[in-house]
Enzyme design. Structure first.
Site, short mmCIF file in Angstrom:
data_model
loop_
_atom_site.label_atom_id
_atom_site.label_comp_id
_atom_site.label_asym_id
_atom_site.label_seq_id
_atom_site.Cartn_x
_atom_site.Cartn_y
_atom_site.Cartn_z
N CYS A 4 51.01 50.52 -6.52
CA CYS A 4 51.33 49.29 -7.26
C CYS A 4 51.17 49.59 -8.74
O CYS A 4 50.27 50.36 -9.12
CB CYS A 4 50.36 48.18 -6.85
SG CYS A 4 50.58 46.67 -7.81
N CYS A 17 54.20 41.36 -6.53
CA CYS A 17 52.81 40.89 -6.59
C CYS A 17 52.75 39.96 -7.81
O CYS A 17 52.93 40.40 -8.94
CB CYS A 17 51.88 42.09 -6.77
SG CYS A 17 50.16 41.61 -7.07
N CYS A 76 46.39 50.52 -7.53
CA CYS A 76 47.14 49.75 -8.53
C CYS A 76 46.85 50.30 -9.91
O CYS A 76 45.68 50.40 -10.31
CB CYS A 76 46.72 48.29 -8.50
SG CYS A 76 46.82 47.55 -6.89
N CYS A 115 48.00 37.32 -25.11
CA CYS A 115 47.42 36.55 -23.98
C CYS A 115 45.95 36.22 -24.29
O CYS A 115 45.13 37.14 -24.44
CB CYS A 115 47.53 37.37 -22.70
SG CYS A 115 49.16 38.12 -22.48
N CYS A 144 47.15 46.09 -26.98
CA CYS A 144 48.42 45.54 -26.48
C CYS A 144 49.01 44.59 -27.53
O CYS A 144 48.29 43.80 -28.14
CB CYS A 144 48.17 44.78 -25.17
SG CYS A 144 49.68 44.12 -24.46
N CYS A 163 42.89 37.84 -22.54
CA CYS A 163 42.87 39.28 -22.24
C CYS A 163 42.09 40.12 -23.26
O CYS A 163 42.38 40.11 -24.46
CB CYS A 163 44.30 39.79 -22.15
SG CYS A 163 44.33 41.51 -21.61
N ARG A 220 45.28 37.28 -2.87
CA ARG A 220 44.16 38.13 -3.29
C ARG A 220 43.12 37.35 -4.08
O ARG A 220 43.43 36.71 -5.09
CB ARG A 220 44.65 39.31 -4.12
CG ARG A 220 43.49 40.21 -4.57
CD ARG A 220 43.91 41.51 -5.23
NE ARG A 220 44.84 42.23 -4.41
CZ ARG A 220 46.05 42.61 -4.79
NH1 ARG A 220 46.46 42.34 -6.01
NH2 ARG A 220 46.84 43.26 -3.97
N1 SAM Z 1 50.03 44.25 -19.51
C1 SAM Z 1 50.58 43.93 -18.27
C2 SAM Z 1 51.00 42.48 -18.19
O1 SAM Z 1 50.23 41.61 -18.57
O2 SAM Z 1 52.12 42.24 -17.78
C3 SAM Z 1 49.70 44.29 -17.11
C4 SAM Z 1 48.20 44.24 -17.21
S1 SAM Z 1 47.48 42.62 -17.31
C5 SAM Z 1 45.85 42.98 -17.74
C6 SAM Z 1 47.47 42.05 -15.64
C7 SAM Z 1 46.93 40.68 -15.36
O3 SAM Z 1 45.52 40.69 -15.42
C8 SAM Z 1 47.32 39.55 -16.27
O4 SAM Z 1 48.58 39.06 -16.00
C9 SAM Z 1 46.26 38.51 -15.97
O5 SAM Z 1 46.69 37.65 -14.95
C10 SAM Z 1 45.07 39.35 -15.49
N2 SAM Z 1 43.95 39.26 -16.45
C11 SAM Z 1 43.88 39.84 -17.66
N3 SAM Z 1 42.72 39.52 -18.28
C12 SAM Z 1 42.04 38.72 -17.42
C13 SAM Z 1 40.79 38.05 -17.49
N4 SAM Z 1 40.02 38.12 -18.57
N5 SAM Z 1 40.39 37.32 -16.44
C14 SAM Z 1 41.18 37.22 -15.33
N6 SAM Z 1 42.38 37.83 -15.23
C15 SAM Z 1 42.81 38.57 -16.25
FE1 SF4 Z 2 48.76 42.82 -22.84
FE2 SF4 Z 2 46.63 41.84 -21.64
FE3 SF4 Z 2 48.74 40.30 -21.99
FE4 SF4 Z 2 48.85 42.35 -20.23
S1 SF4 Z 2 47.58 40.55 -20.09
S2 SF4 Z 2 50.39 41.78 -21.74
S3 SF4 Z 2 47.50 43.84 -21.28
S4 SF4 Z 2 47.48 41.18 -23.63
#
Ligand code: SAM
Ligand code: SF4
Ligand code: DTB
Length: 370
Positions: free
Chosen positions: A144, A204, A113, A73, A69, A76, A276
């Site tokens: 979702c 959500c 989802c 973040c 990606c 992530c 949730r």
């Molecule tokens: N890429 C898209 C986005 O971020 O808009 C969707 C997928 S992203 C993985 C969805 C959510 O998963 C993130 O907004 C975050 O809140 C949660 N998430 C991702 N990595 C995580 C982690 N290591 N622990 C807890 N929540 C996590």
């Molecule tokens: Fe990309 Fe992960 Fe951020 Fe979603 S949460 S935008 S998958 S880096």
């Protein structure tokens, strides 16, 4: 009864009767500061005013496009900025997604989802994504998706295909946000949520706790969520899953009591939303999960995988539900049951025919090679 308790009493009772969008930060912080037993009592009372206290909504997650990606973040594992051992995968085939949705339905999930590691969906992928929505919805599951930022047009097309919910988290407070993500702004996120709402989908949106934020950031995140009108129908509260290779790998653990407090406050502030108990359950013991349900959490991810990390085995969750006397909530009717059943049978027949054809090809190949 102390003065503080009676003030909270009238505040929480009023909130249960008429959801508010104008909670002040000091009011929210006062809820967080209540004695734990009082907070849980208020949350449970609000919960019972709107929900069956023993019903839990059950969703299953599938990563339809994993890794690489462009966003940064810090929590992530799918960000291309960090080395977490995840390769770049292509968008899953539609048939594979339908197969997983069928399995989720069979296991008892009411919502499916689908998540993609995108900044936002590209036009060339949207056709397949829309078809996924149509096919999953036809099985009688709520749908979702979480695909990153969407504009008005994309949100409209997703809604038209039958997407029920769009997940897009605010993640943390506006003040702490810059410590966690630099490649998209808080305003970008709010804009996407606006497009989702305008398109008529359910929202959500929630966040992650345990990223090293201050208590005030947890209150400020909830304040941002309650400002959304209407409140998000679904509010995922994730406990950070610390993935090796991400910058938050070694952040200090959040005390589970603080996590439960946040769930209880979310329940009081957003009395008609599903809250949730989201990522992080694999690392939680049963008592913490039981407290989360007592605090007003009434939705979980069910199935052994979240997107890329582990979730409790379905069998363990079934045992926990039995131990606590919980039952899965029935889904909202999306397509009528008879039609959904007929569609499931068509999908199963299609699968059997494909398998038979693949076997026949294999046998022909073997025979001609012999
Ligand atoms: N890429 C898209 C986005 O971020 O808009 C969707 C997928 S992203 C993985 C969805 C959510 O998963 C993130 O907004 C975050 O809140 C949660 N998430 C991702 N990595 C995580 C982690 N290591 N622990 C807890 N929540 C996590
Ligand atoms: Fe990309 Fe992960 Fe951020 Fe979603 S949460 S935008 S998958 S880096
Ligand atoms: C949400 O708030 N949590 C889910 C879902 N929305 C998409 C994702 C959790 C991901 C946890 C890390 C992983 O498995 O990659």
């Amino acid at each position: 009864m102390s003065d503080a308790t009676s003030t909270t009493d009238s505040l929480t009772l009023a909130a249960a009767a008429r959801p508010r969008h104008d909670w002040r930060l000091d009011e929210i912080e006062a809820l967080f500061a209540l004695p734990f037993n009082d907070l849980l009592f208020h949350a449970q009372r609000v919960h019972r005013a709107h929900f069956d206290p023993n019903a839990v909504q059950v969703s299953t997650l599938l990563s339809i496009k994993t890794g690489a990606c462009p966003e940064d973040c810090k929590y992530c594992p799918q960000s291309g900025h960090y080395s977490t051992g995840l390769g770049k995968e292509k968008l899953l085939e539609i048939e594979k997604v339908v197969e997983q949705a069928l399995a989720a339905r069979e296991a008892g999930a009411s919502r499916f989802c689908m998540g993609a590691a995108w900044k936002s969906p590209r036009e060339k992928d949207l056709g397949a994504v829309l078809e996924m929505v149509r096919r999953v919805k036809a099985l009688g599951l709520e749908t979702c998706m979480t695909l990153g930022m969407v504009d008005n047009d994309q949100a409209g097309r997703l809604a038209e295909a039958g997407l029920d919910y769009y997940n897009h988290n605010l993640d943390t407070s506006p003040e702490f946000y810059g410590e966690i993500i630099t490649t998209r702004t808080y305003a970008d996120r709010l804009e996407t949520l606006g497009h989702v709402r305008e398109a008529g989908m359910k929202v959500c949106s929630g966040g992650i706790l345990g990223m090293g934020e201050a208590p005030r950031d947890r209150a400020a995140l909830l304040q941002q969520l309650v400002r959304l009108e209407p409140h998000p129908e679904s509010v995922p509260i994730n406990m950070l899953v610390k993935v090796p290779g991400t910058p938050l790998e070694h952040v200090e653990d959040l005390d589970p009591v603080e996590f439960i407090r946040a769930i209880a406050v979310a329940r009081i502030l957003m009395p008609t939303s599903h809250v949730r108990l989201s990522a992080g359950r694999e690392q939680m013991n049963e008592s913490t999960q039981a407290l989360a349900f007592l605090a007003g959490a009434n939705s979980i991810f069910y199935g052994e995988r979240l997107l890329t990390t582990a979730n409790p085995q379905a069998e363990r969750d079934r045992a926990l539900f039995a131990k606590l006397g919980l039952h899965p909530e029935r889904r909202d009717t999306c397509v009528d049951d008879d039609r959904a059943q007929a569609n499931v049978e068509t999908e199963l027949a299609r699968r059997a025919a494909q398998q038979a054809a693949a076997l026949a090809t294999e046998l022909t190949y073997d025979a001609s090679g012999a």
